[in-house]
Design a protein around this motif. Structure first.
Motif, PDB file in Angstrom:
ATOM      1  N   LYS A 106       0.809  -0.938   0.019  1.00  0.00           N
ATOM      2  CA  LYS A 106       0.102  -0.096   0.285  1.00  0.00           C
ATOM      3  C   LYS A 106       1.222   1.344  -0.103  1.00  0.00           C
ATOM      4  O   LYS A 106       0.788   2.245  -0.485  1.00  0.00           O
ATOM      5  CB  LYS A 106      -0.440   0.068   1.595  1.00  0.00           C
ATOM      6  N   ALA A 107       1.593   1.419   0.485  1.00  0.00           N
ATOM      7  CA  ALA A 107       2.618   2.531   1.125  1.00  0.00           C
ATOM      8  C   ALA A 107       3.501   2.527  -0.869  1.00  0.00           C
ATOM      9  O   ALA A 107       3.593   3.387  -0.839  1.00  0.00           O
ATOM     10  CB  ALA A 107       3.903   2.151   1.681  1.00  0.00           C
ATOM     11  N   GLU A 108       3.703   1.896  -1.780  1.00  0.00           N
ATOM     12  CA  GLU A 108       4.455   1.864  -2.722  1.00  0.00           C
ATOM     13  C   GLU A 108       3.695   2.310  -3.707  1.00  0.00           C
ATOM     14  O   GLU A 108       3.614   2.804  -5.058  1.00  0.00           O
ATOM     15  CB  GLU A 108       5.721   0.396  -3.054  1.00  0.00           C
ATOM     16  N   LEU A 109       2.149   1.374  -3.860  1.00  0.00           N
ATOM     17  CA  LEU A 109       1.429   2.158  -4.338  1.00  0.00           C
ATOM     18  C   LEU A 109       0.899   3.560  -4.278  1.00  0.00           C
ATOM     19  O   LEU A 109       0.702   5.035  -4.900  1.00  0.00           O
ATOM     20  CB  LEU A 109       0.225   1.759  -4.797  1.00  0.00           C
ATOM     21  N   LYS A 110       0.886   3.912  -2.893  1.00  0.00           N
ATOM     22  CA  LYS A 110       0.511   5.320  -2.573  1.00  0.00           C
ATOM     23  C   LYS A 110       1.616   6.681  -3.394  1.00  0.00           C
ATOM     24  O   LYS A 110       1.555   7.800  -3.781  1.00  0.00           O
ATOM     25  CB  LYS A 110       0.710   5.619  -0.700  1.00  0.00           C
ATOM     26  N   ARG A 111       3.319   5.733  -3.517  1.00  0.00           N
ATOM     27  CA  ARG A 111       4.199   6.942  -4.066  1.00  0.00           C
ATOM     28  C   ARG A 111       4.346   6.733  -4.934  1.00  0.00           C
ATOM     29  O   ARG A 111       3.968   7.746  -5.808  1.00  0.00           O
ATOM     30  CB  ARG A 111       5.481   5.930  -3.440  1.00  0.00           C
ATOM     31  N   ALA A 119      -5.639   3.195 -13.371  1.00  0.00           N
ATOM     32  CA  ALA A 119      -5.985   2.562 -13.777  1.00  0.00           C
ATOM     33  C   ALA A 119      -4.625   2.177 -14.155  1.00  0.00           C
ATOM     34  O   ALA A 119      -4.327   1.077 -13.364  1.00  0.00           O
ATOM     35  CB  ALA A 119      -6.173   2.795 -15.067  1.00  0.00           C
ATOM     36  N   THR A 120      -3.601   2.381 -14.140  1.00  0.00           N
ATOM     37  CA  THR A 120      -1.790   1.835 -13.918  1.00  0.00           C
ATOM     38  C   THR A 120      -2.233   1.299 -12.466  1.00  0.00           C
ATOM     39  O   THR A 120      -1.002   0.367 -12.653  1.00  0.00           O
ATOM     40  CB  THR A 120      -0.786   3.011 -14.352  1.00  0.00           C
ATOM     41  N   LEU A 121      -1.962   2.272 -11.641  1.00  0.00           N
ATOM     42  CA  LEU A 121      -2.097   1.687 -10.237  1.00  0.00           C
ATOM     43  C   LEU A 121      -2.341   0.073 -10.438  1.00  0.00           C
ATOM     44  O   LEU A 121      -1.559  -1.008  -9.557  1.00  0.00           O
ATOM     45  CB  LEU A 121      -2.394   2.555  -9.321  1.00  0.00           C
ATOM     46  N   ASN A 122      -3.636   0.078 -10.414  1.00  0.00           N
ATOM     47  CA  ASN A 122      -4.438  -0.890 -10.556  1.00  0.00           C
ATOM     48  C   ASN A 122      -3.922  -2.169 -11.470  1.00  0.00           C
ATOM     49  O   ASN A 122      -3.571  -3.234 -10.818  1.00  0.00           O
ATOM     50  CB  ASN A 122      -5.761  -1.061 -10.946  1.00  0.00           C
ATOM     51  N   ARG A 123      -3.428  -2.005 -12.169  1.00  0.00           N
ATOM     52  CA  ARG A 123      -2.496  -2.803 -13.967  1.00  0.00           C
ATOM     53  C   ARG A 123      -0.764  -3.272 -12.539  1.00  0.00           C
ATOM     54  O   ARG A 123      -0.799  -4.799 -12.744  1.00  0.00           O
ATOM     55  CB  ARG A 123      -1.940  -2.213 -14.211  1.00  0.00           C
ATOM     56  N   TYR A 124       0.104  -2.544 -12.097  1.00  0.00           N
ATOM     57  CA  TYR A 124       0.744  -2.675 -10.730  1.00  0.00           C
ATOM     58  C   TYR A 124       0.414  -3.587  -9.817  1.00  0.00           C
ATOM     59  O   TYR A 124       1.269  -4.695  -9.686  1.00  0.00           O
ATOM     60  CB  TYR A 124       1.972  -1.361 -10.875  1.00  0.00           C
ATOM     61  N   LYS A 125      -0.660  -3.256  -9.451  1.00  0.00           N
ATOM     62  CA  LYS A 125      -1.682  -4.329  -7.931  1.00  0.00           C
ATOM     63  C   LYS A 125      -1.902  -5.450  -9.078  1.00  0.00           C
ATOM     64  O   LYS A 125      -1.540  -6.634  -8.408  1.00  0.00           O
ATOM     65  CB  LYS A 125      -2.347  -3.691  -7.586  1.00  0.00           C
ATOM     66  N   ALA A 126      -2.081  -5.346 -10.101  1.00  0.00           N
ATOM     67  CA  ALA A 126      -2.933  -6.802 -10.671  1.00  0.00           C
ATOM     68  C   ALA A 126      -1.215  -7.502 -10.793  1.00  0.00           C
ATOM     69  O   ALA A 126      -2.033  -9.133 -10.432  1.00  0.00           O
ATOM     70  CB  ALA A 126      -3.400  -6.752 -12.124  1.00  0.00           C
ATOM     71  N   ALA A 127      -0.584  -6.611 -11.634  1.00  0.00           N
ATOM     72  CA  ALA A 127       0.606  -7.940 -11.755  1.00  0.00           C
ATOM     73  C   ALA A 127       1.650  -8.163 -10.551  1.00  0.00           C
ATOM     74  O   ALA A 127       1.734  -9.438 -10.597  1.00  0.00           O
ATOM     75  CB  ALA A 127       2.185  -6.760 -12.110  1.00  0.00           C
ATOM     76  N   ILE A 149      -6.505  -5.037  -0.856  1.00  0.00           N
ATOM     77  CA  ILE A 149      -6.303  -3.038  -1.011  1.00  0.00           C
ATOM     78  C   ILE A 149      -7.157  -3.250  -2.233  1.00  0.00           C
ATOM     79  O   ILE A 149      -7.564  -3.856  -3.009  1.00  0.00           O
ATOM     80  CB  ILE A 149      -4.729  -3.334  -1.669  1.00  0.00           C
ATOM     81  N   ARG A 150      -7.886  -2.201  -1.745  1.00  0.00           N
ATOM     82  CA  ARG A 150      -9.346  -2.006  -3.413  1.00  0.00           C
ATOM     83  C   ARG A 150      -8.437  -1.675  -4.224  1.00  0.00           C
ATOM     84  O   ARG A 150      -7.369  -0.931  -4.169  1.00  0.00           O
ATOM     85  CB  ARG A 150     -10.329  -1.037  -1.913  1.00  0.00           C
ATOM     86  N   GLN A 151      -9.274  -1.519  -5.360  1.00  0.00           N
ATOM     87  CA  GLN A 151      -8.585  -1.385  -6.304  1.00  0.00           C
ATOM     88  C   GLN A 151      -8.827   0.778  -6.261  1.00  0.00           C
ATOM     89  O   GLN A 151     -10.094   0.798  -5.547  1.00  0.00           O
ATOM     90  CB  GLN A 151      -9.917  -1.715  -7.520  1.00  0.00           C
ATOM     91  N   TYR A 152      -8.426   0.905  -6.949  1.00  0.00           N
ATOM     92  CA  TYR A 152      -8.057   2.710  -7.465  1.00  0.00           C
ATOM     93  C   TYR A 152      -9.644   3.250  -8.458  1.00  0.00           C
ATOM     94  O   TYR A 152      -9.927   2.119  -8.995  1.00  0.00           O
ATOM     95  CB  TYR A 152      -7.177   2.962  -7.795  1.00  0.00           C
ATOM     96  N   THR A 153     -10.231   3.562  -8.043  1.00  0.00           N
ATOM     97  CA  THR A 153     -11.153   4.093  -8.753  1.00  0.00           C
ATOM     98  C   THR A 153     -11.001   4.869 -10.055  1.00  0.00           C
ATOM     99  O   THR A 153      -9.474   5.779  -9.705  1.00  0.00           O
ATOM    100  CB  THR A 153     -12.287   5.517  -8.482  1.00  0.00           C
ATOM    101  N   GLU A 154     -10.847   3.869 -11.493  1.00  0.00           N
ATOM    102  CA  GLU A 154     -10.410   4.378 -13.126  1.00  0.00           C
ATOM    103  C   GLU A 154     -11.118   5.596 -13.381  1.00  0.00           C
ATOM    104  O   GLU A 154     -11.800   5.347 -14.123  1.00  0.00           O
ATOM    105  CB  GLU A 154     -10.228   2.844 -13.660  1.00  0.00           C
ATOM    106  N   ASN A 155     -11.141   7.048 -12.446  1.00  0.00           N
ATOM    107  CA  ASN A 155     -11.970   8.038 -13.739  1.00  0.00           C
ATOM    108  C   ASN A 155     -10.756   8.961 -13.940  1.00  0.00           C
ATOM    109  O   ASN A 155     -11.492   9.975 -14.869  1.00  0.00           O
ATOM    110  CB  ASN A 155     -12.260   8.667 -12.462  1.00  0.00           C
ATOM    111  N   ASP A 156     -10.468   7.960 -15.182  1.00  0.00           N
ATOM    112  CA  ASP A 156      -9.442   8.867 -16.203  1.00  0.00           C
ATOM    113  C   ASP A 156      -9.353   8.590 -17.616  1.00  0.00           C
ATOM    114  O   ASP A 156      -9.057   7.353 -18.506  1.00  0.00           O
ATOM    115  CB  ASP A 156      -7.759   8.850 -15.850  1.00  0.00           C
ATOM    116  N   ALA A 157     -10.975   7.440 -17.464  1.00  0.00           N
ATOM    117  CA  ALA A 157     -10.846   6.511 -18.731  1.00  0.00           C
ATOM    118  C   ALA A 157     -11.126   7.202 -20.206  1.00  0.00           C
ATOM    119  O   ALA A 157     -11.270   8.729 -19.905  1.00  0.00           O
ATOM    120  CB  ALA A 157     -12.570   5.911 -18.558  1.00  0.00           C
TER     121      ALA A 157
END
Length: 337
Positions: A106-111, A119-127, A149-157
């Motif tokens: 979570k700390a690394e995703l926040k960074r 959307a990119t953060l969700n891909r890193y988490k999925a990997a 860890i919850r999915q980030y809201t992808e409001n940048d479609a």
């Protein structure tokens, strides 16, 4: 069951927590009784924590070695997944896989969120999650620091697609490219909706000229898919047809596919004065053309290879606009009939 022992030394008192897991005794010492009690409470409610402290694989396998094992056997066609896993190696490389915690992830995703889109953060988490699913399947372990860890809201479609005028211009520019196969690649992208990596890794054995199809044996979603090829695409393919090898080989080495053709792509965009447009947006262009010509969301999802129609919802407004024009054309003058 965990037990708490008070150990009196010459200079201080420590508190040791002992517990058994899978026939293995584990102990951990604390300076403060409160810390020891908190740890005992966590053991009762957090099965992942207990596993990470006792499972042999989790306590001996380095994170970097685990990623190497996965990549060595992963025949998927998603290079970005490999890139993201290597990023996680740069973060957790020498740690044991069981020492990577949810808090660290979570700390690394926040960074990463400082310069990465949701959307990119969700891909890193999925990997990262895919690595621990692999370890679960391979070694029968039950541990995944991504879980919870919850999915980030992808409001940048992003739904940038080419207008009719831009489409004509782009075709004209790619036909003039120094790389003679750029027109074929762009035409295939627009008419099939295939991803960049899916097309670039196509081999001639994947093409069936009789049925006018291309077989994708392993897509980004991990499933097989069949692309239907238009007559124009077949005509272009015939110009380069070979026995074996890649459909889009590197100009200097036919044994590898032409991964980095971007200099030719960017040149075509620049000469055509097409701005704010990425290669991936050709996929959006395919979907938008389908939507504006009457295709349903389900049909668009099938063409694009979406596992869930949720990903296709971004094109729903185009379907609605088409339906509005259709109903107005058919029923607009019904009261005057």
């Amino acid at each position: 069951m965990a037990t708490l022992q008070v150990r009196k030394g010459k200079k201080s008192i420590t508190y040791r927590v002992e517990f058994m897991r899978d026939g293995k005794r584990i102990s951990k010492s604390f300076k403060l009784k409160k810390e020891a009690q908190t740890f005992m409470a966590l053991l009762l409610v957090d099965n992942d924590l207990a596993n990470s402290l006792t499972n042999h694989i989790l306590t001996t396998l380095n994170f970097s070695d685990a990623v190497k094992k996965l990549l060595d056997q992963d025949n998927g066609r998603d290079p970005s997944k490999h890139q993201r896993l290597r990023y996680w190696v740069s973060v957790f490389g020498s740690l044991k896989v069981g020492k990577v915690t949810r808090q660290q992830v979570k700390a690394e995703l926040k960074r990463l969120s400082n310069d990465k889109a949701p959307a990119t953060l969700n891909r890193y988490k999925a990997a990262l999650g895919s690595l621990y699913r692999y370890l679960s399947d391979e070694f029968d372990i039950d541990y995944n620091p991504v879980k919870g860890i919850r999915q980030y809201t992808e409001n940048d479609a992003r739904t940038r697609f080419l207008s009719d005028e831009e489409l004509s211009i782009l075709f004209a520019m790619v036909k003039q490219s120094k790389w003679d196969q750029l027109f074929l690649l762009v035409l295939m992208a627009i008419t099939t909706g295939a991803r960049r990596s899916e097309m670039l890794t196509l081999e001639w054995d994947d093409i069936n000229f009789k049925t006018k199809t291309a077989h994708l044996p392993n897509t980004k979603n991990g499933e097989q898919r069949i692309l239907t090829l238009t007559g124009d695409v077949i005509t272009e393919l015939m110009k380069y047809r070979c026995i074996g090898g890649y459909v889009f080989p590197h100009p200097d080495d036919p044994t590898i596919y032409f991964r980095n053709f971007d200099i030719h792509w960017q040149s075509a965009l620049r000469e055509g004065e097409i701005t704010d447009f990425r290669f991936h947006d050709l996929r959006h262009t395919c979907a938008s053309l389908l939507a504006m010509n009457g295709a349903s969301l389900l049909e668009i999802a099938q063409v694009l290879g979406h596992k869930s129609i949720t990903m296709t919802q971004r094109y729903s407004h185009l379907c609605i606009e088409h339906k509005a024009k259709l109903t107005d054309r058919v029923f607009g003058g019904i009261i005057n009939g």
